[in-house]
Scaffold this motif. Structure first.
Motif, PDB file in Angstrom:
ATOM      1  N   HIS A   1      -7.416   3.472  -4.673  1.00  0.00           N
ATOM      2  CA  HIS A   1      -6.762   2.185  -3.318  1.00  0.00           C
ATOM      3  C   HIS A   1      -8.016   1.252  -3.173  1.00  0.00           C
ATOM      4  O   HIS A   1      -7.229  -0.096  -3.314  1.00  0.00           O
ATOM      5  CB  HIS A   1      -6.556   2.871  -2.014  1.00  0.00           C
TER       6      HIS A   1
ATOM      7  N   ASP B   1       0.987  -1.045   0.039  1.00  0.00           N
ATOM      8  CA  ASP B   1      -0.471   0.162   0.121  1.00  0.00           C
ATOM      9  C   ASP B   1       1.007   1.376  -0.338  1.00  0.00           C
ATOM     10  O   ASP B   1       0.675   2.092  -0.818  1.00  0.00           O
ATOM     11  CB  ASP B   1      -0.398  -0.310   1.168  1.00  0.00           C
TER      12      ASP B   1
ATOM     13  N   ASP C   1       0.669   4.683  -2.724  1.00  0.00           N
ATOM     14  CA  ASP C   1       0.625   5.365  -2.206  1.00  0.00           C
ATOM     15  C   ASP C   1       1.735   6.141  -2.957  1.00  0.00           C
ATOM     16  O   ASP C   1       1.668   7.669  -4.455  1.00  0.00           O
ATOM     17  CB  ASP C   1       0.517   5.966  -0.642  1.00  0.00           C
TER      18      ASP C   1
ATOM     19  N   ARG D   1      -7.406   9.436  -4.466  1.00  0.00           N
ATOM     20  CA  ARG D   1      -6.772   8.314  -3.902  1.00  0.00           C
ATOM     21  C   ARG D   1      -7.890   7.413  -3.404  1.00  0.00           C
ATOM     22  O   ARG D   1      -7.587   5.703  -3.249  1.00  0.00           O
ATOM     23  CB  ARG D   1      -5.604   8.788  -2.474  1.00  0.00           C
TER      24      ARG D   1
END
Length: 259
Positions: free
Chosen positions: A192, A158, A162, A188
């Motif tokens: 995700h 993750d 990012d 974002r």
């Protein structure tokens, strides 16, 4: 000018210079017809946009790629043309990920996937040159598969995803307006979700290939568009007529490329 097919009346499409030479839709299609004879490609889609000012034809090549043994990517040839002076005649090889119809736009070093022709007197001769040169661009497909295989073998967390988002879209400054920060938060969050939970990444989860595909899927299917009508149609038009989607995808691909 063109003769409007619906009324038979003349219609102005755009203002161009004295050296501008139209490349007719028949020439556009015949180029691909000749290419089909050589490559085994089949006609897939065709259409016109903006009242005939821009036209496109796509063909699907008979072979496809399978990344990591599971993720199928079809290969297409697209030919795009304008009749109002807004762009050149463009031929490109476009890999499309089947599971979510993402168009790929990998920035591969030393491998070109497109050929453009200006609307001049030599345009028809240039089309023949493009036909000859297009065979060279299929080396792009081989290079694309090598890079895709590298990405699918590379784990992505993750945190590294990012970092990919920041490298691709930038990061709002502390002084940014509330609206800008909210737009970034929504983008974002959606990215995700695409990376971690979307079914389209089920077979490639937690890889750098999935990270790139999450960005490509967002750009093709979720990025905001300015329209009062059908958002999906507006996004499809943007993919065909704007450089922005390709620019974003290329930025993501470059961020994942080895140093």
């Amino acid at each position: 000018m063109r003769t409007t097919p619906f009324t038979g009346q003349p219609e102005a499409l755009g203002v161009v210079g004295g050296g501008y030479t139209p490349l007719q839709n028949e020439d556009h299609a015949e180029f691909l017809n000749l290419l089909a004879d050589e490559s085994g490609a089949i006609f897939d889609t065709a259409g016109s946009l903006r009242g005939g000012r821009q036209v496109f034809i796509t063909m699907q090549l008979p072979n496809s790629l399978t990344v990591g043994g599971t993720d199928r990517v079809d290969l297409n040839i697209a030919a795009l043309n304008s009749h109002d002076g807004s762009s050149a005649f463009l031929i490109l090889v476009t890999p499309v990920r089947v599971v979510c119809a993402n168009t790929q736009s990998a920035a591969l070093r030393n491998h070109e996937s497109s050929f453009s022709i200006r609307h001049t007197r030599n345009a028809k001769a240039a089309v023949q040159a493009a036909r000859d040169a297009l065979g060279l661009t299929f080396t792009y497909v081989d290079a694309f598969q090598v890079e895709a295989e590298r990405l699918i073998q590379q784990t992505m967390t993750d945190a590294t995803f990012d970092a990919l988002i920041d490298a691709t879209f930038g990061k709002a400054e502390a002084s940014a307006t509330k609206r800008v920060r909210e737009t970034e938060r929504r983008r974002r969050s959606r990215l995700h979700w695409l990376f971690a939970d979307a079914e389209t990444q089920a077979g490639i989860r937690d890889t750098a290939w999935a990270g790139y595909q999450a960005v490509a899927e967002y750009v093709d299917h979720y990025a905001p568009v300015r329209t009062k009508g059908d958002e999906a149609a507006a996004r499809a038009t943007r993919v065909l007529t704007s450089d922005d989607p390709d620019r974003i995808k290329r930025r993501a691909w470059t961020a994942l490329a080895p140093a």
